[in-house]
Write a protein that holds these residues in place. Structure first.
Motif, PDB file in Angstrom:
ATOM      1  N   SER A 194     -10.832  21.834   4.396  1.00  0.00           N
ATOM      2  CA  SER A 194     -11.462  20.539   4.644  1.00  0.00           C
ATOM      3  C   SER A 194     -11.907  19.882   3.341  1.00  0.00           C
ATOM      4  CB  SER A 194     -12.672  20.713   5.556  1.00  0.00           C
ATOM      5  OG  SER A 194     -13.301  19.474   5.744  1.00  0.00           O
ATOM      6  N   ASP A 195     -11.491  18.648   3.165  1.00  0.00           N
ATOM      7  CA  ASP A 195     -11.883  17.873   1.996  1.00  0.00           C
ATOM      8  C   ASP A 195     -12.370  16.529   2.528  1.00  0.00           C
ATOM      9  OD1 ASP A 195     -12.072  16.205  -0.164  1.00  0.00           O
ATOM     10  OD2 ASP A 195     -10.170  16.809  -1.070  1.00  0.00           O
ATOM     11  N   PRO A 196     -13.686  16.424   2.806  1.00  0.00           N
ATOM     12  CA  PRO A 196     -14.193  15.243   3.506  1.00  0.00           C
ATOM     13  C   PRO A 196     -13.833  13.936   2.810  1.00  0.00           C
ATOM     14  CG  PRO A 196     -15.906  16.912   3.314  1.00  0.00           C
ATOM     15  CD  PRO A 196     -14.741  17.391   2.502  1.00  0.00           C
ATOM     16  N   GLY A 197     -13.946  13.911   1.482  1.00  0.00           N
ATOM     17  CA  GLY A 197     -13.674  12.680   0.751  1.00  0.00           C
ATOM     18  C   GLY A 197     -12.241  12.235   0.946  1.00  0.00           C
ATOM     19  N   ARG A 198     -11.334  13.208   0.853  1.00  0.00           N
ATOM     20  CA  ARG A 198      -9.922  12.882   0.973  1.00  0.00           C
ATOM     21  C   ARG A 198      -9.580  12.408   2.383  1.00  0.00           C
ATOM     22  NH1 ARG A 198      -5.195  17.227   0.000  1.00  0.00           N
ATOM     23  NH2 ARG A 198      -3.789  16.338   1.543  1.00  0.00           N
ATOM     24  N   LEU A 199     -10.117  13.108   3.380  1.00  0.00           N
ATOM     25  CA  LEU A 199      -9.826  12.707   4.761  1.00  0.00           C
ATOM     26  C   LEU A 199     -10.345  11.298   5.033  1.00  0.00           C
ATOM     27  CD1 LEU A 199      -8.717  13.312   7.544  1.00  0.00           C
ATOM     28  CD2 LEU A 199     -10.854  14.487   8.089  1.00  0.00           C
ATOM     29  N   ARG A 200     -11.549  11.006   4.539  1.00  0.00           N
ATOM     30  CA  ARG A 200     -12.095   9.652   4.733  1.00  0.00           C
ATOM     31  C   ARG A 200     -11.183   8.613   4.100  1.00  0.00           C
ATOM     32  NH1 ARG A 200     -17.132  12.151   3.505  1.00  0.00           N
ATOM     33  NH2 ARG A 200     -18.269  12.487   5.425  1.00  0.00           N
ATOM     34  N   ARG A 201     -10.712   8.902   2.881  1.00  0.00           N
ATOM     35  CA  ARG A 201      -9.832   7.941   2.190  1.00  0.00           C
ATOM     36  C   ARG A 201      -8.531   7.738   2.970  1.00  0.00           C
ATOM     37  NH1 ARG A 201     -11.675  10.754  -2.216  1.00  0.00           N
ATOM     38  NH2 ARG A 201      -9.805  12.030  -2.381  1.00  0.00           N
ATOM     39  N   GLU A 202      -7.993   8.850   3.481  1.00  0.00           N
ATOM     40  CA  GLU A 202      -6.729   8.750   4.218  1.00  0.00           C
ATOM     41  C   GLU A 202      -6.899   7.940   5.505  1.00  0.00           C
ATOM     42  OE1 GLU A 202      -4.698  12.922   2.701  1.00  0.00           O
ATOM     43  OE2 GLU A 202      -5.878  12.890   4.541  1.00  0.00           O
ATOM     44  N   LEU A 203      -7.998   8.195   6.190  1.00  0.00           N
ATOM     45  CA  LEU A 203      -8.230   7.454   7.426  1.00  0.00           C
ATOM     46  C   LEU A 203      -8.440   5.976   7.134  1.00  0.00           C
ATOM     47  CD1 LEU A 203     -10.586   9.982   9.260  1.00  0.00           C
ATOM     48  CD2 LEU A 203      -8.261   9.390   9.929  1.00  0.00           C
ATOM     49  N   ARG A 204      -9.109   5.722   6.013  1.00  0.00           N
ATOM     50  CA  ARG A 204      -9.372   4.339   5.648  1.00  0.00           C
ATOM     51  C   ARG A 204      -8.066   3.608   5.341  1.00  0.00           C
ATOM     52  NH1 ARG A 204     -13.992   5.038   1.801  1.00  0.00           N
ATOM     53  NH2 ARG A 204     -12.501   4.610   0.164  1.00  0.00           N
ATOM     54  N   ALA A 205      -7.175   4.305   4.625  1.00  0.00           N
ATOM     55  CA  ALA A 205      -5.870   3.705   4.308  1.00  0.00           C
ATOM     56  C   ALA A 205      -5.111   3.409   5.602  1.00  0.00           C
ATOM     57  CB  ALA A 205      -5.068   4.652   3.415  1.00  0.00           C
ATOM     58  N   LEU A 206      -5.213   4.331   6.540  1.00  0.00           N
ATOM     59  CA  LEU A 206      -4.546   4.177   7.830  1.00  0.00           C
ATOM     60  C   LEU A 206      -5.093   2.963   8.576  1.00  0.00           C
ATOM     61  CD1 LEU A 206      -2.522   5.796   9.545  1.00  0.00           C
ATOM     62  CD2 LEU A 206      -4.457   7.042  10.500  1.00  0.00           C
ATOM     63  N   LEU A 207      -6.407   2.793   8.506  1.00  0.00           N
ATOM     64  CA  LEU A 207      -7.028   1.674   9.215  1.00  0.00           C
ATOM     65  C   LEU A 207      -6.681   0.341   8.569  1.00  0.00           C
ATOM     66  CD1 LEU A 207     -10.552   3.215   9.878  1.00  0.00           C
ATOM     67  CD2 LEU A 207      -8.776   2.760  11.555  1.00  0.00           C
ATOM     68  N   ALA A 208      -6.523   0.370   7.237  1.00  0.00           N
ATOM     69  CA  ALA A 208      -6.248  -0.876   6.527  1.00  0.00           C
ATOM     70  C   ALA A 208      -4.779  -1.284   6.670  1.00  0.00           C
ATOM     71  CB  ALA A 208      -6.613  -0.719   5.057  1.00  0.00           C
ATOM     72  N   ASP A 209      -3.924  -0.336   7.045  1.00  0.00           N
ATOM     73  CA  ASP A 209      -2.494  -0.606   7.160  1.00  0.00           C
ATOM     74  C   ASP A 209      -2.220  -1.363   8.457  1.00  0.00           C
ATOM     75  OD1 ASP A 209       0.224  -0.607   7.391  1.00  0.00           O
ATOM     76  OD2 ASP A 209       0.396   1.531   7.819  1.00  0.00           O
ATOM     77  N   ARG A 210      -2.019  -2.656   8.327  1.00  0.00           N
ATOM     78  CA  ARG A 210      -1.816  -3.468   9.529  1.00  0.00           C
ATOM     79  C   ARG A 210      -0.351  -3.750   9.780  1.00  0.00           C
ATOM     80  NH1 ARG A 210      -7.139  -6.873  10.110  1.00  0.00           N
ATOM     81  NH2 ARG A 210      -8.500  -5.415   9.089  1.00  0.00           N
ATOM     82  N   SER A 211       0.538  -2.984   9.100  1.00  0.00           N
ATOM     83  CA  SER A 211       1.961  -3.268   9.239  1.00  0.00           C
ATOM     84  C   SER A 211       2.469  -2.901  10.628  1.00  0.00           C
ATOM     85  CB  SER A 211       2.758  -2.496   8.171  1.00  0.00           C
ATOM     86  OG  SER A 211       2.512  -1.105   8.312  1.00  0.00           O
ATOM     87  N   ARG A 212       1.827  -1.909  11.257  1.00  0.00           N
ATOM     88  CA  ARG A 212       2.292  -1.497  12.577  1.00  0.00           C
ATOM     89  C   ARG A 212       1.579  -2.271  13.668  1.00  0.00           C
ATOM     90  NH1 ARG A 212       3.044   4.285  14.728  1.00  0.00           N
ATOM     91  NH2 ARG A 212       0.904   3.809  15.259  1.00  0.00           N
ATOM     92  N   ASP A 213       2.286  -2.434  14.751  1.00  0.00           N
ATOM     93  CA  ASP A 213       1.695  -3.166  15.863  1.00  0.00           C
ATOM     94  C   ASP A 213       0.863  -2.197  16.706  1.00  0.00           C
ATOM     95  OD1 ASP A 213       1.081  -5.117  17.661  1.00  0.00           O
ATOM     96  OD2 ASP A 213       2.907  -4.830  18.844  1.00  0.00           O
ATOM     97  N   ALA A 214      -0.264  -1.830  16.176  1.00  0.00           N
ATOM     98  CA  ALA A 214      -1.144  -0.914  16.913  1.00  0.00           C
ATOM     99  C   ALA A 214      -2.585  -1.334  16.636  1.00  0.00           C
ATOM    100  CB  ALA A 214      -0.921   0.519  16.455  1.00  0.00           C
ATOM    101  N   SER A 215      -3.441  -1.140  17.617  1.00  0.00           N
ATOM    102  CA  SER A 215      -4.838  -1.512  17.423  1.00  0.00           C
ATOM    103  C   SER A 215      -5.492  -0.524  16.459  1.00  0.00           C
ATOM    104  CB  SER A 215      -5.576  -1.491  18.762  1.00  0.00           C
ATOM    105  OG  SER A 215      -5.818  -0.156  19.151  1.00  0.00           O
ATOM    106  N   VAL A 216      -6.633  -0.902  15.941  1.00  0.00           N
ATOM    107  CA  VAL A 216      -7.365  -0.034  15.025  1.00  0.00           C
ATOM    108  C   VAL A 216      -7.660   1.315  15.692  1.00  0.00           C
ATOM    109  CG1 VAL A 216      -9.600   0.256  13.890  1.00  0.00           C
ATOM    110  CG2 VAL A 216      -8.367  -1.881  13.653  1.00  0.00           C
ATOM    111  N   LEU A 217      -8.067   1.278  16.952  1.00  0.00           N
ATOM    112  CA  LEU A 217      -8.388   2.527  17.649  1.00  0.00           C
ATOM    113  C   LEU A 217      -7.147   3.388  17.836  1.00  0.00           C
ATOM    114  CD1 LEU A 217     -10.988   1.539  20.417  1.00  0.00           C
ATOM    115  CD2 LEU A 217     -11.383   2.327  18.084  1.00  0.00           C
ATOM    116  N   GLU A 218      -6.017   2.754  18.130  1.00  0.00           N
ATOM    117  CA  GLU A 218      -4.770   3.522  18.272  1.00  0.00           C
ATOM    118  C   GLU A 218      -4.393   4.179  16.952  1.00  0.00           C
ATOM    119  OE1 GLU A 218      -2.782   0.801  21.825  1.00  0.00           O
ATOM    120  OE2 GLU A 218      -2.144   0.522  19.749  1.00  0.00           O
ATOM    121  N   ARG A 219      -4.538   3.445  15.876  1.00  0.00           N
ATOM    122  CA  ARG A 219      -4.199   4.014  14.564  1.00  0.00           C
ATOM    123  C   ARG A 219      -5.123   5.172  14.219  1.00  0.00           C
ATOM    124  NH1 ARG A 219      -4.452  -0.926  10.883  1.00  0.00           N
ATOM    125  NH2 ARG A 219      -4.839  -2.162  12.744  1.00  0.00           N
ATOM    126  N   LEU A 220      -6.376   5.027  14.564  1.00  0.00           N
ATOM    127  CA  LEU A 220      -7.338   6.097  14.292  1.00  0.00           C
ATOM    128  C   LEU A 220      -7.002   7.345  15.117  1.00  0.00           C
ATOM    129  CD1 LEU A 220      -9.765   6.432  12.494  1.00  0.00           C
ATOM    130  CD2 LEU A 220     -11.196   5.533  14.315  1.00  0.00           C
TER     131      LEU A 220
END
Lengths: 254, 256
Positions: free
Chosen positions: A14-40
């Protein structure tokens, strides 16, 4: 698959900082047609040893519920809990702590006489429900399901709790983004944009409630919206509020 | 009262609470207070592992920002973090000598007026779930008796948090740790409401909260949640009066 690559993490420590960054990148990526909750939810399935994820938000600032899931089966189980009025998601929300059942075929599964058979029939044996809450602010719940039995512990649990934190703040920030207009919010302004560890942020939430006569949820939304608008971290703004150098009576900056 | 009498009264009171329907946040606060009364220390706090890799303060003998900050700092450095990782007591008789190891923690400890720091593990079998953190205003170690009492208090805290008598598996541990951590956040939010409405500092706000909980025989966390949810009128909490101390039992004065 690109999202799996983005949160490729199943075998690491577990690397909390890295996981947070990865999730954040995922949330910021709006290229896919999916809601924020779906991406999360998709991110949760990639990062954690689980096979499905669903998030239900019981109340937003407009008083309406919404949800998202990683796949149709998880979405169905989530809806089913609401239809049946029982399940770990309900219990987690009611009691304010996670409800973790690694093996639904065991005694723990008997808590939900209608829901448990439905989960087993869908091919899942483990279910893990986490309340999305920030103190007295209750936002909803995250459900994780797993085909094979086994408990969620150690690094997997740590990572799940980080997903939970990010999910809770995502719901808050979605509302904070609404305050800023349709363009929404640049998610993840600073490295501690997802930090909720300091007592001041919670104290400041209470103070803003009293200053504006709003709910705790609304107060936290306003505080975070103010921070983003001012280009500062929520922690910094909270410290100024607690130190009585700032009141949120006025308009948003800028 | 001599120390021995205080000690037995403290443990009797704690044992009484543990068999009743107690509030974890309130009990941990009383434990922190007992540390200051019973041990040669000026301040005490309980930090709990949040299972995300950090320690969070859940109770302290005083709610002053300065003290809370000292606990919060130990996310990154300090004796509690070392104690948590090693599972053994860490004692710092003179914080000045630890300046190189923990520069920020040392500076803040000194600025708050403390010289010695001790961290005792809260253990469940082979797992450390948190630490008891003690601060003294003078340099020095805890003597053996104080170290044993401190560890006993840390053990009571562990039992109080893990409300089931037998934690059968990791899942129950996680459920109860998260419950205790959330209680603390609710209390912080309620302190904020009271501080703003009553123009109080956070320490005063906490004391009003606790006083009203006692006067109305309410659990501290339930009261705090009521204030934040708006189901409890905070005006009543702000005007809650200190109860008069009951007169000392006459037997003490008259018995021969």
């Amino acid at each position: 698959m690109s999202h799996r690559a983005c949160v490729a993490a199943k075998e690491r420590v577990s690397d909390p900082g890295r996981l947070r960054r990865e999730l954040r990148a995922l949330l910021a990526d709006r290229s896919r047609d999916a809601s924020v909750l779906e991406r999360l939810c998709t991110g949760a399935v990639s990062a954690l040893p689980v096979d499905g994820a669903a998030i239900s938000v019981t109340a937003d600032t407009a008083g309406q519920g919404y949800s998202g899931a990683s796949d149709p089966a998880s979405a169905h189980l989530n809806d089913l809990q609401f239809a049946l009025g029982e399940g770990p998601c309900w219990d987690a929300t009611r009691h304010g702590h996670p409800v973790l059942v690694g093996d639904l075929t065991g005694p723990a599964g008997r808590r939900w006489p209608m829901f448990t058979p439905a989960v087993l029939a869908a091919g899942f044996q483990g279910i893990f429900a986490f309340p999305l809450q920030i103190g007295a602010i209750r936002l909803g719940a995250l459900d994780l399901v797993r085909a094979r039995p086994g408990s969620l512990e150690g690094d997997a649990l740590a990572d799940a709790l980080i997903v939970v934190d990010v999910a809770a703040l995502t719901v808050i920030d979605a509302a904070a983004g609404d305050l800023r207009g349709p363009a929404g919010l640049p998610l993840g302004v600073g490295p501690d944009a997802f930090g909720m560890y300091r007592a001041e942020i919670h104290q400041a939430t209470g103070m803003v409630m009293a200053q504006l006569g709003v709910s705790a949820q609304e107060a936290l939304v306003r505080l975070r919206a103010y921070a983003y608008a001012a280009g500062r971290t929520p922690d910094e703004v909270a410290r100024d509020i607690v130190g009585r150098r700032l009141r949120l009576d006025g308009d948003l900056p800028g | 009262m001599d120390q021995e009498q205080q000690l037995s009264e403290a443990f009797v009171a704690l044992a009484d609470s543990l068999v009743a329907d107690y509030d974890v946040a309130d009990l941990l606060r009383r434990l922190a207070d007992h540390c200051v009364t019973l041990l040669d220390v000026a301040a005490a706090g309980l930090l709990l592992a949040d299972q995300r890799g950090s320690l969070q303060v859940v109770a302290a003998s005083s709610e002053t920002s300065r003290l809370l900050e000292l606990f919060q700092l130990q996310h990154d450095q300090g004796p509690c973090l070392d104690c948590y990782h090693t599972g053994t007591a860490v004692t710092v008789p003179d914080v000045d000598l630890a300046a190189r190891r923990w520069p920020i923690f040392t500076a803040e400890t000194r600025a708050a007026g403390y010289r010695s720091v001790h961290a005792l593990p809260m253990r469940l079998r082979d797992e450390v779930i948190g630490t008891l953190n003690l601060f003294g205003t003078r340099p020095g170690r805890l003597d053996d008796a104080d170290a044993r009492i401190g560890q006993a208090l840390a053990d009571v805290a562990t039992i109080a948090i893990l409300q089931e008598r037998a934690i059968r598996h990791q899942e129950m541990l996680a459920e109860q740790l998260q419950h205790a951590l959330t209680s603390r956040v609710v209390i912080e939010q309620a302190k904020g409401v009271l501080a703003e409405r009553g123009s109080l500092d956070m320490d005063q706000a906490f004391n009003r909260l606790r006083r009203h909980a006692r006067n109305t025989n309410t659990r501290l966390t339930d009261l705090a949640r009521g204030i934040v949810d708006g189901t409890v009128d905070s005006t009543a909490v702000l005007t809650s009066h200190r109860r008069r101390q009951p007169p000392p039992p006459s037997i003490r004065g008259s018995a021969r």
